[in-house]
Design an enzyme around this catalytic site. Structure first.
Site, short mmCIF file in Angstrom:
data_model
loop_
_atom_site.label_atom_id
_atom_site.label_comp_id
_atom_site.label_asym_id
_atom_site.label_seq_id
_atom_site.Cartn_x
_atom_site.Cartn_y
_atom_site.Cartn_z
CB CYS A 47 18.59 0.42 -59.85
SG CYS A 47 19.32 1.55 -58.66
C1 BEZ Z 1 23.37 0.05 -58.51
O1 BEZ Z 1 22.16 0.14 -58.70
O2 BEZ Z 1 23.98 -0.95 -58.83
C2 BEZ Z 1 24.13 1.15 -57.83
C3 BEZ Z 1 23.68 2.45 -57.95
C4 BEZ Z 1 24.41 3.45 -57.31
C5 BEZ Z 1 25.55 3.12 -56.58
C6 BEZ Z 1 25.94 1.81 -56.47
C7 BEZ Z 1 25.23 0.80 -57.09
#
Ligand code: BEZ
Length: 216
Positions: free
Chosen positions: A46
């Site tokens: 994100c």
């Molecule tokens: C991420 O943004 O890295 C992420 C968020 C939730 C689950 C897996 C990855």
């Protein structure tokens, strides 16, 4: 995917954002909007995605298109996270609002759920000035989106809308490349719509359905 989809009106929810609180239809009014969801703050993928959106913000602005993020945490958390986002992606400025959804109450109403995980996804809706969904992506949390593709798909939608859906864009199309003429348009109408002319591909079937026009 269950819930709102292409052609549906996005519900006019009152949302709390990092800028101010507003009703979605007030934000969408009179322009196109890219609405994109994220599983949570201070997560690696994100952080890269929101940073990329900040870096591409001028591209959307040039097209008169608004950005609206959503992440499943509260406003203070979003505000604390923004310096990390901007630091990780040099040149990025998070100028767009991010909706707070700490209780994950908004994402089901916007159909931004991963049905396998039964939790937040990386969903993205491109919403038209009429508040209806024109295009949706649904990615699992493990796969970051490609912002070049978001922009390319948006350019296709804008081009089709400009030509009242009488044209479509072929595989891997990019702006300035030729478009194809919709099968719903007769050759007679196409001659009027494209006075510069169009080419009909010669195919084994001899059916003249693949017509290409340069509209740039
Ligand atoms: C991420 O943004 O890295 C992420 C968020 C939730 C689950 C897996 C990855």
């Amino acid at each position: 995917m269950p819930g709102i989809t292409l052609g549906d009106t996005v519900p006019n929810l009152e949302v709390e954002t990092t800028h101010k609180n507003f009703k979605l239809h007030d934000y969408f009014a009179d322009s196109w909007t890219v609405l994109f969801s994220h599983p949570g703050d201070f997560t690696p993928v994100c952080t890269t995605e929101l940073g990329a959106m900040g870096k591409y913000a001028h591209e959307f602005e040039q097209r008169g298109v608004k950005l609206l993020g959503l992440s499943c945490d509260d406003i203070q958390s979003h505000k604390d996270w923004i310096p990390d986002i901007e630091a990780f992606t040099p040149g990025s400025k998070v100028t767009y609002p991010i909706i707070a959804d700490p209780n994950k109450e908004i994402i089901p109403q916007l159909n931004m759920i991963d049905p396998i995980e039964n939790g937040p996804s990386r969903a993205l809706h491109i919403v038209g000035p009429d508040c209806k969904i024109k295009l949706s992506f649904l990615y699992p949390s493990t796969t970051g989106r490609n912002m070049d593709e978001v922009l390319r798909a948006l350019d296709s939608l804008l081009m089709a809308a400009k030509h009242k859906n009488k044209i479509a864009t072929p595989v891997n199309w990019k702006p300035d490349e030729p478009v194809v003429i919709s099968p719903a348009v007769s050759d007679e109408e196409a001659n009027k719509l494209f006075p510069q002319g169009f080419k009909t591909a010669k195919l084994p079937s001899k059916k003249g359905y693949l017509r290409v026009a340069d509209v740039s």
